[in-house]
Design a protein around this motif. Structure first.
Motif, short mmCIF file in Angstrom:
data_model
loop_
_atom_site.label_atom_id
_atom_site.label_comp_id
_atom_site.label_asym_id
_atom_site.label_seq_id
_atom_site.Cartn_x
_atom_site.Cartn_y
_atom_site.Cartn_z
N UNK A 120 0.85 -1.19 0.00
CA UNK A 120 0.00 0.00 0.00
C UNK A 120 0.89 1.24 0.00
N UNK A 121 0.56 2.16 -0.89
CA UNK A 121 1.27 3.45 -0.95
C UNK A 121 0.28 4.55 -0.58
N UNK A 122 0.72 5.45 0.30
CA UNK A 122 -0.15 6.52 0.78
C UNK A 122 0.62 7.83 0.74
N UNK A 123 -0.04 8.88 0.29
CA UNK A 123 0.53 10.23 0.25
C UNK A 123 -0.46 11.19 0.88
N UNK A 124 0.08 12.16 1.63
CA UNK A 124 -0.76 13.11 2.35
C UNK A 124 -0.16 14.51 2.23
N UNK A 125 -1.02 15.47 1.91
CA UNK A 125 -0.63 16.87 1.85
C UNK A 125 -1.71 17.69 2.56
N UNK A 126 -1.29 18.59 3.42
CA UNK A 126 -2.27 19.36 4.17
C UNK A 126 -1.76 20.70 4.63
N UNK A 127 -2.66 21.67 4.64
CA UNK A 127 -2.44 22.98 5.24
C UNK A 127 -3.53 23.19 6.27
N UNK A 128 -3.66 24.40 6.77
CA UNK A 128 -4.71 24.68 7.74
C UNK A 128 -6.10 24.64 7.12
N UNK A 129 -6.20 24.74 5.80
CA UNK A 129 -7.50 24.79 5.15
C UNK A 129 -7.72 23.69 4.13
N UNK A 130 -6.71 22.89 3.80
CA UNK A 130 -6.82 21.88 2.76
C UNK A 130 -6.19 20.58 3.24
N UNK A 131 -6.83 19.47 2.89
CA UNK A 131 -6.28 18.14 3.13
C UNK A 131 -6.46 17.31 1.87
N UNK A 132 -5.37 16.76 1.36
CA UNK A 132 -5.39 15.86 0.21
C UNK A 132 -4.71 14.56 0.61
N UNK A 148 -11.68 20.60 2.46
CA UNK A 148 -11.34 22.01 2.42
C UNK A 148 -12.18 22.77 3.43
N UNK A 149 -11.57 23.70 4.12
CA UNK A 149 -12.25 24.55 5.10
C UNK A 149 -12.59 25.87 4.40
N UNK A 150 -13.85 25.99 3.96
CA UNK A 150 -14.27 27.19 3.25
C UNK A 150 -14.34 28.41 4.15
N UNK A 151 -14.71 28.21 5.40
CA UNK A 151 -14.76 29.27 6.40
C UNK A 151 -14.37 28.67 7.73
N UNK A 152 -14.34 29.49 8.75
CA UNK A 152 -13.92 28.99 10.06
C UNK A 152 -14.87 27.93 10.58
N UNK A 153 -16.14 28.00 10.20
CA UNK A 153 -17.13 27.04 10.71
C UNK A 153 -17.64 26.08 9.65
#
Length: 382
Positions: A120-132, A148-153
């Motif tokens: 199994x191969x897994x890759x992860x990329x993330x910021x405070x507003x995006x997760x891939x 994706x976090x479109x807004x704070x809530x």
């Protein structure tokens, strides 16, 4: 000069703000008579009632209760080992390239397990507003997530799974779309699985839930499910009610299904290192009378008890249920980059046993270790 008032006359001019109201209150949007226009009509009564309710609600100091599908997360996710147990041999090689943005890859090898792929191969990329996140197995199965976090809530989550046909399953594709709105004292969630209108009608599964904090300790909510597998069959609907009560060192939750089902969980922290949990799942078949010719109503239930102990560098979990199944999981950090996991399960009713051993190695360069000390890591919307 004409038209210019002396200082004394200027001081006597009346203030445009009422007594006790400063210009700062108007700038900050304070709920005063001056912060919004008055119409002396029905709208004023509605607004006064709304602001009064909001003030009383804020005075309670309520917190966000979480979501309905994770109402018993302390028991099912933290204490129980249902989602963590495995069998056979497994080796994981993980490497982090960056802390912010978060970027990791993983290689997993397994043997002797019917549930895990050999590679199994897994890759992860993330910021405070995006997760891939993407995962590809050696049997050509693929899964991916994009959050994706479109807004704070407001958070939008997408999940895709592609399973090729095999001897054990026919395969298929599943698409999940989820929207979460996290308020100060409530959470609203809408989820759809395989939605489609290609057959001339709406098909798929749609789940909506709402959980509200009523008091600082009590939360109440409900969840509705509507599904239509295909265009020929009719739709099915179900509603469940949820409740959660949080004590000083314990949490109790319950869910009641209108079609006949009850699930209750109880979590308690005994000490700083010991947690326990109990989960009871009862299913009532034949409540509607459709199965009266098959022997009437049937009752089925399962009770599970688990415990979790945290050592200085290891965690031990154990659980036993009413169906004669005993399991344990031991996770130990041998060194900062090396982790060893042992899993065991014995089913007395089926007279079977499973054993699992995993080794996980984390490979990160020294530059990343130094970056981790002075950089705040990213917190993606998982």
């Amino acid at each position: 000069m004409a038209g210019v008032l002396p200082p004394a006359a200027e001081a006597k001019q009346p203030s445009p703000f009422p007594v006790g109201v400063s210009p700062l209150d108007v700038v900050l949007g304070s709920k005063t008579e001056l912060s919004r226009p008055r119409t002396n009509g029905f709208l004023d009564a509605v607004l006064d009632t709304y602001y009064s309710f909001q003030d009383r609600r804020a005075a309670l100091g309520l917190s966000n209760p979480g979501t309905v599908d994770q109402i018993a997360k302390e028991v099912q996710r933290d204490v129980f080992l249902t989602n963590q147990t495995f069998s056979g041999l497994r080796a994981e090689l993980n490497k982090s390239f960056s802390i912010y943005p978060l970027f990791q890859i993983s290689h997993a090898f397994s043997s002797g397990s019917q549930m895990l792929s050999p590679y199994t191969f897994l890759a992860l990329y993330g910021t405070d507003n995006i997760l891939c996140q993407a995962q590809l197995d050696s049997d050509a199965s693929f899964s991916a997530r994009f959050n994706t976090r479109l807004a704070q809530a407001l958070t939008f989550k997408t999940a895709l799974q592609i399973q090729p046909p095999s001897g054990m399953s026919p395969g298929g594709t599943q698409l999940s779309l989820e929207q979460d709105y996290t308020g100060a004292d409530f959470t609203a969630q809408l989820k759809s699985i395989n939605p489609s209108i290609l057959d001339g009608t709406l098909t798929g599964m749609f789940i909506g839930s709402y959980l509200q904090s009523v008091t600082p300790r009590l939360s109440l909510g409900l969840e509705g499910v509507w599904q239509k597998p295909d265009a020929l069959g009719g739709p099915d609907a179900a509603i469940s009610y949820a409740a959660r009560y949080k004590g000083d060192d314990w949490i109790a939750s319950a869910q009641l299904l209108t079609q006949g089902g009850l699930q209750g969980s109880y979590w308690r922290r005994l000490t700083d290192k010991v947690e326990t949990g109990v989960d009871v799942n009862l299913q009532f078949a034949g409540l509607s009378g459709a199965n009266a010719m098959m022997g009437g109503m049937r009752k089925e239930g399962t009770a599970t008890f688990g415990a979790k102990y945290e050592f200085s560098r290891s965690i031990f979990r154990a659980q036993v249920d009413s169906q004669g199944k005993i399991g344990c999981l031991w996770d130990k950090v041998v060194a900062p980059p090396v982790r060893v996991t042992f899993a065991g399960e014995m089913d007395h009713v089926k007279n079977s046993a499973k054993l699992g051993l995993a080794v996980s190695i984390e490979g990160s360069p020294e530059e990343l270790m130094e970056q981790q000390e002075r950089t705040i890591p990213a917190s993606p919307p998982f």
